[in-house]
Motif scaffolding. Structure first.
Motif, PDB file in Angstrom:
ATOM      1  N   ASP A   2       0.821  -1.218   0.000  1.00 18.81           N
ATOM      2  CA  ASP A   2       0.000   0.000   0.000  1.00 18.81           C
ATOM      3  C   ASP A   2       0.850   1.262   0.000  1.00 18.81           C
ATOM      4  N   TRP A   3       2.046   1.183   0.563  1.00 20.53           N
ATOM      5  CA  TRP A   3       2.888   2.379   0.664  1.00 20.53           C
ATOM      6  C   TRP A   3       3.317   2.892  -0.702  1.00 20.53           C
ATOM      7  N   THR A   5       1.209   2.928  -3.410  1.00 14.89           N
ATOM      8  CA  THR A   5       0.054   3.567  -4.063  1.00 14.89           C
ATOM      9  C   THR A   5      -0.632   4.601  -3.167  1.00 14.89           C
ATOM     10  N   ARG A   6      -0.386   4.535  -1.878  1.00 11.51           N
ATOM     11  CA  ARG A   6      -1.019   5.474  -0.929  1.00 11.51           C
ATOM     12  C   ARG A   6       0.057   6.341  -0.295  1.00 11.51           C
ATOM     13  N   PHE A   7       0.016   7.634  -0.595  1.00 10.80           N
ATOM     14  CA  PHE A   7       1.049   8.538  -0.094  1.00 10.80           C
ATOM     15  C   PHE A   7       0.949   8.646   1.426  1.00 10.80           C
ATOM     16  N   HIS A   9       0.668  10.086   4.992  1.00  9.37           N
ATOM     17  CA  HIS A   9       0.140  11.379   5.434  1.00  9.37           C
ATOM     18  C   HIS A   9      -0.116  11.351   6.926  1.00  9.37           C
ATOM     19  N   ASP A  12      -5.351  10.606  10.415  1.00 15.04           N
ATOM     20  CA  ASP A  12      -6.623  11.283  10.147  1.00 15.04           C
ATOM     21  C   ASP A  12      -7.165  12.008  11.379  1.00 15.04           C
TER      22      ASP A  12
END
Length: 295
Positions: A2-3, A5-7, A9, A12
């Motif tokens: 996932d790292w 394709t998913r930046f 951040h 949340d």
């Protein structure tokens, strides 16, 4: 994986708390100082209201003669004067006179405010490289920030009305005034400044009698750009209560009135062309005048 394709951040929950804290802090500031800020801008509101009253309550033939006289004094060109008068007659013929006068009064006040604020800042920047390096990033942000974003803090502080719209327009339109004042003064020939020093001129005398006159054409270009940017902001400022040609355009967008939007849009274009031609002609006259004086 996932790292890839998913930046990565901020968490949340942390991000939500941060945004909420900033919003609450701004609301607290607004509640504490909103009335004081509104009182501070009261003279500006008075100036804007009086300007609008003059433009809307004065008989239209007098306004036409006044604008034609200003165009002639600035340009000394009958074609520019005639085209300005014909444009305004067409605008009035299609029942957009009152909105046009409100828009012109808004642009006039915005331009005066931009000149009063922008020229001293530009002069200060021209005298200090350190100050220039500090102010330039702020001007970059002001020129690249989406214009809708200006409306958010202004409306939260002052609500809906003419003054918030005026402030938003000035913030959007003032950077060219500051930049070109700074540029014009910095471009004054060093030999001329050395000659002024040789004659014993003080710093103020050099600025008043040498630098400002020689930089005036560039400063006029800054005024021209400020006017154009203010006109571009008129439609967006109509979202927070600024009256004039922007409100019918906004109404046309909301209700899909093609003709209403086009007519008022063309009226804004007509005003922009008048301001542009008159200010450019005045700048060229200044340039020719200075070339004759200084060879």
């Amino acid at each position: 994986m996932d790292w890839l394709t998913r930046f990565p951040h901020m968490n949340d929950d942390t991000l939500r708390v941060l945004k909420k804290s900033i919003d609450e802090g701004f609301r607290t500031f607004t509640r504490a100082y909103g009335d004081s800020i509104e009182a501070f801008f009261q003279p500006l509101q008075y100036f804007l209201i009086q300007s609008e009253r003059f433009m809307t309550n004065t008989p239209w033939p007098i306004i036409l003669v006044l604008i034609a006289a200003i165009a002639w004094i600035a340009s000394r060109n009958w074609r520019i004067v005639l085209s300005s008068v014909v444009t305004l007659l067409l605008i009035g013929f299609f029942d957009m006179w009152d909105d046009t006068m409100k828009t012109i009064s808004m642009i006039f006040v915005c331009t005066v405010l931009s000149i009063v604020i922008g020229i001293p800042i530009g002069i200060a920047m021209s005298r200090s490289n350190r100050l220039q390096s500090l102010i330039n990033p702020i001007l970059d942000v002001m020129q690249t920030m989406p214009s809708f974003v200006y409306l958010i803090p202004v409306v939260m502080l002052l609500g809906i009305g003419k003054v918030p719209g005026l402030i938003a327009v000035v913030i959007y339109a003032i950077p060219p005034m500051i930049r070109l004042t700074n540029l014009g003064i910095r471009q004054v020939d060093r030999d001329v400044l050395e000659a002024a020093d040789a004659f014993g001129s003080s710093s103020w005398q050099k600025l008043k009698n040498v630098q400002m006159p020689l930089a005036l054409p560039t400063i006029m270009a800054g005024i021209n750009q400020t006017i154009m940017m203010a006109l571009a902001m008129v439609v967006i400022a109509s979202m927070i209560g600024v009256q004039g040609l922007g409100q019918p355009v906004l109404k046309a967008i909301a209700n899909q009135y093609f003709t209403l939007g086009m007519f008022n849009g063309l009226a804004i274009v007509g005003i922009a062309i008048i301001f542009d031609r008159v200010s450019q002609a005045y700048g060229k006259r200044l340039q020719r005048h200075l070339e004759v004086i200084h060879g």
